[in-house]
Design a protein around this motif. Structure first.
Motif, PDB file in Angstrom:
ATOM      1  N   LEU A   1      -2.449  -0.286   2.654  1.00 45.27           N
ATOM      2  CA  LEU A   1      -1.318   0.123   1.821  1.00 45.27           C
ATOM      3  C   LEU A   1      -0.597  -1.039   1.151  1.00 45.27           C
ATOM      4  O   LEU A   1       0.032  -0.849   0.098  1.00 45.27           O
ATOM      5  CB  LEU A   1      -0.322   0.924   2.662  1.00 45.27           C
ATOM      6  N   GLY A   2      -0.647  -2.230   1.764  1.00 42.58           N
ATOM      7  CA  GLY A   2       0.103  -3.353   1.212  1.00 42.58           C
ATOM      8  C   GLY A   2       1.595  -3.043   1.184  1.00 42.58           C
ATOM      9  O   GLY A   2       2.142  -2.454   2.112  1.00 42.58           O
ATOM     10  N   THR A   3       2.253  -3.427   0.100  1.00 43.28           N
ATOM     11  CA  THR A   3       3.689  -3.147  -0.041  1.00 43.28           C
ATOM     12  C   THR A   3       3.959  -2.094  -1.100  1.00 43.28           C
ATOM     13  O   THR A   3       5.116  -1.770  -1.370  1.00 43.28           O
ATOM     14  CB  THR A   3       4.451  -4.433  -0.410  1.00 43.28           C
ATOM     15  N   ALA A   4       2.910  -1.554  -1.707  1.00 43.96           N
ATOM     16  CA  ALA A   4       3.099  -0.602  -2.803  1.00 43.96           C
ATOM     17  C   ALA A   4       3.620   0.735  -2.281  1.00 43.96           C
ATOM     18  O   ALA A   4       3.231   1.186  -1.196  1.00 43.96           O
ATOM     19  CB  ALA A   4       1.788  -0.384  -3.544  1.00 43.96           C
ATOM     20  N   PRO A   5       4.488   1.404  -3.047  1.00 40.43           N
ATOM     21  CA  PRO A   5       4.933   2.740  -2.662  1.00 40.43           C
ATOM     22  C   PRO A   5       3.816   3.744  -2.897  1.00 40.43           C
ATOM     23  O   PRO A   5       2.788   3.414  -3.508  1.00 40.43           O
ATOM     24  CB  PRO A   5       6.127   2.988  -3.607  1.00 40.43           C
ATOM     25  N   PRO A   6       3.964   4.984  -2.443  1.00 37.10           N
ATOM     26  CA  PRO A   6       2.918   5.993  -2.655  1.00 37.10           C
ATOM     27  C   PRO A   6       2.628   6.205  -4.137  1.00 37.10           C
ATOM     28  O   PRO A   6       3.522   6.138  -4.981  1.00 37.10           O
ATOM     29  CB  PRO A   6       3.527   7.254  -2.021  1.00 37.10           C
TER      30      PRO A   6
END
Length: 322
Positions: free
Chosen positions: A180-185
């Protein structure tokens, strides 16, 4: 808010670590997902289901965090442990046989219609094998045992003459923080806890079958916590996927994109959206099963960070034992 507001770059859906001052002058940290940003407050949801409302004027420091909590490498979980965690993720009818699980699902998929032969059956292997065959006969399905590749149950059953059957499968795993890393959905994907008609119909298109609808629904929706991801119109999704949560692990299955909608990253959007759902419920890892011979799928998942954790295979008794 002051110009140096540490939460100025925050956005809903992101995971942050927020240190704020308490009324007694001490400080505490809250790690959670930004549910709401208001001029004077931030609303954070944590993995234990709590909601924290923090006065932004009391925030001392804040930093962006990965979308999921970290943890040791997935390989620290043994093959047997992960296999046991995966059992409720694809299950219709079941009976225990020691640490083994006798499964039946009307003949739809090997996972739902084989004995999960991992661990100690609590009886000698010859008796365990006899019960596997009897259970299959009682449910009108071929006798199969799912075994971890190279494990003791495989060796013991092979010693009784059981042979390879069905499709050898690899289990791939990844840390959710890496996936997922830091990205939002991804806004293109949505998750619901309900098995909606559109999702159900899309699954039928992805895998045409004549399975008993009641048993199939039990496999897909009968053992929560689970969630259903999709993109496009909920009445006719362009891509679908299903996630099941067991301990710290998210099991991903039923990923499919309509042929005319492929090469747009929709399945990846669904997979990661399910990952965000699981992370908010405390998951740290994800796994999925891929046929050993499916090199294209292996390559696609490896690009997302998945690596082979272990393999399992199906064994069937010799004809004289059937």
């Amino acid at each position: 808010m002051p110009a140096d507001d540490p939460l100025a770059p925050a956005a809903p859906g992101q995971r942050w670590v927020v240190r704020h001052r308490l009324p007694d002058g001490s400080a505490t940290d809250v790690t959670g997902w930004v549910d709401q940003l208001a001029p004077g407050h931030v609303h954070l949801g944590t993995a234990d289901g709590q909601r924290h409302v923090v006065d932004r004027s009391t925030v001392l420091a804040a930093r962006r965090a990965p979308a999921a909590a970290g943890g040791p490498p997935p390989e620290r979980t043994s093959a047997d442990e992960l296999e046991h965690l995966s059992v409720p993720g694809w299950l219709a009818l079941a009976e225990p046989l020691g640490e083994w699980t006798l499964r039946a699902g009307g003949g739809f998929t090997g996972r739902a219609n084989s004995c999960h032969a991992v661990g100690d059956p609590g009886v000698d292997v010859a008796e365990a094998a006899r019960r596997v065959v009897a259970h299959a006969a009682a449910h009108g399905i071929p006798p199969l045992a799912s075994v971890v590749d190279g494990g003791e149950p495989e060796a013991a059953l092979r010693g009784l003459g059981w042979v390879d059957a069905y499709v050898p499968t690899d289990v791939l795993a990844v840390r959710l923080a890496d996936l997922l890393g830091t990205a939002p959905p991804d806004a293109r994907a949505r998750v619901t806890l309900d098995l909606e008609v559109g999702w159900w119909n899309a699954y039928g298109e992805s895998r045409p079958n004549d399975a008993d609808p009641g048993l199939l629904r039990l496999v897909l929706a009968g053992h929560p916590p689970r969630a259903f991801g999709s993109t496009g119109d909920p009445a006719r999704p362009t891509a679908i996927g299903r996630g099941h949560l067991s301990g710290a692990w998210l099991g991903c299955a039923a990923l499919w994109t309509r042929p005319e909608d492929r090469r747009q990253g929709l399945a990846t959007a669904v997979l990661r959206r399910l990952g965000h759902w699981a992370a908010r419920h405390g998951a740290r890892y994800a796994y999925l099963q891929v046929a050993t011979a499916n090199a294209e799928a292996h390559a696609a998942y490896e690009r997302l960070g998945f690596r082979r954790h272990h393999a399992y295979r199906y064994l069937a008794p010799p004809r004289t034992a059937a």
